[in-house]
Design an enzyme around this catalytic site. Structure first.
Site, short mmCIF file in Angstrom:
data_model
loop_
_atom_site.label_atom_id
_atom_site.label_comp_id
_atom_site.label_asym_id
_atom_site.label_seq_id
_atom_site.Cartn_x
_atom_site.Cartn_y
_atom_site.Cartn_z
N CYS A 1 -7.13 30.58 -10.02
CA CYS A 1 -5.86 31.00 -10.64
C CYS A 1 -5.58 32.49 -10.44
O CYS A 1 -4.44 32.92 -10.58
CB CYS A 1 -5.87 30.64 -12.11
SG CYS A 1 -7.39 31.10 -12.89
N ASN B 1 -10.46 22.96 -10.62
CA ASN B 1 -10.98 23.92 -9.64
C ASN B 1 -12.30 24.60 -9.99
O ASN B 1 -13.06 24.95 -9.12
CB ASN B 1 -9.90 24.96 -9.31
CG ASN B 1 -9.44 25.72 -10.53
OD1 ASN B 1 -9.51 25.23 -11.66
ND2 ASN B 1 -8.97 26.93 -10.33
N GLU C 1 -3.96 28.80 -20.53
CA GLU C 1 -4.35 29.58 -19.35
C GLU C 1 -3.70 28.90 -18.16
O GLU C 1 -4.14 27.84 -17.73
CB GLU C 1 -5.87 29.58 -19.18
CG GLU C 1 -6.66 30.23 -20.29
CD GLU C 1 -6.53 31.74 -20.30
OE1 GLU C 1 -6.08 32.33 -19.30
OE2 GLU C 1 -6.89 32.34 -21.32
#
Ligand code: NAD
Length: 474
Positions: free
Chosen positions: A283, A153, A249
């Site tokens: 995110c 992304n 992450e």
């Protein structure tokens, strides 16, 4: 001659072609954006070997600074080419793509500066009886070979968040970028080559994610895994990494609270943008909004008004705010989750329309915590609005999540802000902005299933170095 770039693997400072290749698509046009190499086990092992060998050759901090600063300069010069590649491979609108390049330049520059600030501390061993004549201090030494695995992304800046601190700290890296958006990582490797990075310090292997991940995990010379992506893959890396270092992450279903005393226009403005930019494939994208019952109607109206103005369309056009999602399959998944929520009683205020890989900015109200649009990570342009009346109630709602990356809180009540700061279970709480606020030098990372370890160059360098104690007996 092909009109699209063809990339080999980047190993030991050289571009290596492979027999097998894969096609990367332009997510808007559906045409071929690039052809990339598919690495086999022998390539991955060779990349790790070369990375380990590079560690034996000196690369002092000042040189690391110089190379990184040069890469930042080169990236700045090639800003538009990188932005166009992001628009093609992610489907990210061109203005936002330029924004990602600008942020990547900052991430590289901050990493360059941090290369000069890696330090330990004095340790007062002389305070122990019998150690009066001793003196001690710590130094921070590189972990060694780091495997960096990154998602689709934000494929440039998230690569920089791993590669640049790793290099600044004196490590070598084997990078495995997302197979659907790999080109900017390969273009970046070329900038490192041009900037004079010693061979082997950065290697990029592309191809099948699970296979390459597995070969990296099998190789004992890899001393650390730095992964950004889904919880499922993060968990599998953690399970197989053994006693090696792991930084993760992972996902989130980010919450933002809109309290009754806040500036509702500011909240609506921020949430409208930060729920839907990059089609919600961020995110820390706002997914769950909790609005105080007293201001619910006014807020929903303001949010819907603003979101309705977002321009959905061709990512190459300057006026576009929202491009396609990464694939039609992902858009279909989001559509199914929204339809399921509506069938279970949610009310559709805006959006809910799919056209191929496009999904329009969508606002739902009257949602229940058990609906997938609330409990799972949507990773799409959907925001769900629930209400509350009590502070304790809304804090419990925010915390009712397997995730804990960041949360937002709009309020001017300092007492409530401090209570939330203490009680909300996240890696970062953002007051008077949405959950997705981030600048690149801040500490960034989650709790619970959102991961372990922090990024932001100074913090990543800590993760990517070992503290070594030196004791002098005088
Ligand atoms: P993903 O987990 O599917 O893939 C991420 C990377 O892992 C890719 O490079 C992929 O090829 C590789 N991979 C796949 N299977 C693997 C395996 N078995 N072993 C090792 N590597 C493997 O994630 P994605 O779809 O690319 O990205 C979306 C996810 O990333 C979302 O969950 C999102 O929340 C998360 N994300 C988190 C952050 C953060 O900073 N916390 C930032 C961006 C994205």
């Amino acid at each position: 001659m092909s009109s699209h770039p063809v990339y080999g693997l980047f190993i030991d400072g050289e571009w290596i072609p492979t027999d097998s290749t894969m096609t990367v698509l332009d997510k808007f046009k559906g045409t071929t954006a690039a052809e990339i190499a598919v690495a086999g086990r022998e390539h991955v092992d060779r990349a790790v070997d070369r990375a380990a060998a590079a560690l034996k050759r000196p690369f002092p901090p000042y040189e690391r600074y110089r190379v990184l600063a040069k890469v930042a300069e080169l990236l700045q010069e090639k800003r538009e080419a990188f932005a166009l590649t992001l628009a093609a491979e992610v489907g990210k609108p061109i203005r936002e793509s330029r924004g990602e390049v600008d942020r990547a330049v900052q991430t590289i520059l901050v990493s360059a500066e941090e290369a000069k600030r890696i330090r330990g501390e004095g340790v007062p061993v002389e305070a122990a009886a019998g150690s009066e004549n001793r003196m001690a201090f710590t130094i921070r030494v590189p972990v060694g070979v780091i495997a960096a695995i990154t998602p689709f992304n934000v494929p440039l800046n998230l690569v920089c968040h791993k590669v640049c601190p790793a290099i600044a700290a004196g490590n070598s890296v084997v990078l495995k970028p997302s197979e659907v958006t790999p080109s900017v990582a390969l273009m970046l490797a070329e900038l490192f080559r041009e900037a004079g990075l010693p061979n082997g310090r950065l290697n990029v292997v592309t191809g099948d994610g699970p296979a390459i991940g597995s070969w990296l995990l099998d190789n004992p010379q890899v001393r650390m895994f730095s992964f950004t992506g889904s919880v499922r893959v993060g968990q599998s890396i953690r399970e197989r990494a053994g006693i090696r270092k792991v930084a993760l992450e992972l996902g989130n279903n980010s919450a933002t609270i809109v309290h009754r005393d806040c500036d509702l226009d500011l909240a609506a403005e921020m949430i409208a943008w930060k729920s839907f930019n990059n089609s919600g494939q961020v995110c820390i994208s706002v997914q769950r909004v909790y609005v105080h019952e007293d201001v619910r109607d006014a807020f929903v109206r303001k949010l819907a008004d603003r979101a309705a103005k977002l321009v959905v369309g061709d990512p190459y056009e300057e006026r576009t705010d929202i491009g396609p999602m990464i694939s039609e399959k992902e858009a279909q998944r989001v559509e199914a989750w929204v339809n399921e929520a509506i069938a279970e009683g949610a009310e559709l205020v805006l959006g809910g329309k799919r056209d191929g890989a496009f999904y329009t900015p969508t606002i739902l109200t009257r949602v229940k915590p058990s609906m997938k649009v609330c409990s799972r990570e949507v990773f799409g342009p959907v925001v769900s609005i629930d209400t509350y009346t009590e502070e304790d109630e809304v804090i419990a709602k925010v915390n009712d999540s397997e995730y804990g990356l960041q949360a937002g809180l709009f309020t001017n009540d300092l007492r409530f802000a401090m209570k939330a700061a203490r009680e909300i279970e996240v890696g970062g709480l953002i007051v008077n902005d949405a959950s997705s606020y981030r600048v690149d030098h801040m500490p960034y990372g989650g709790v619970k299933n959102s991961g372990t370890g922090k990024e932001g160059p100074a913090y990543a360098i800590k993760e990517m170095t070992e503290e070594k104690l030196i004791v002098l007996n005088l």
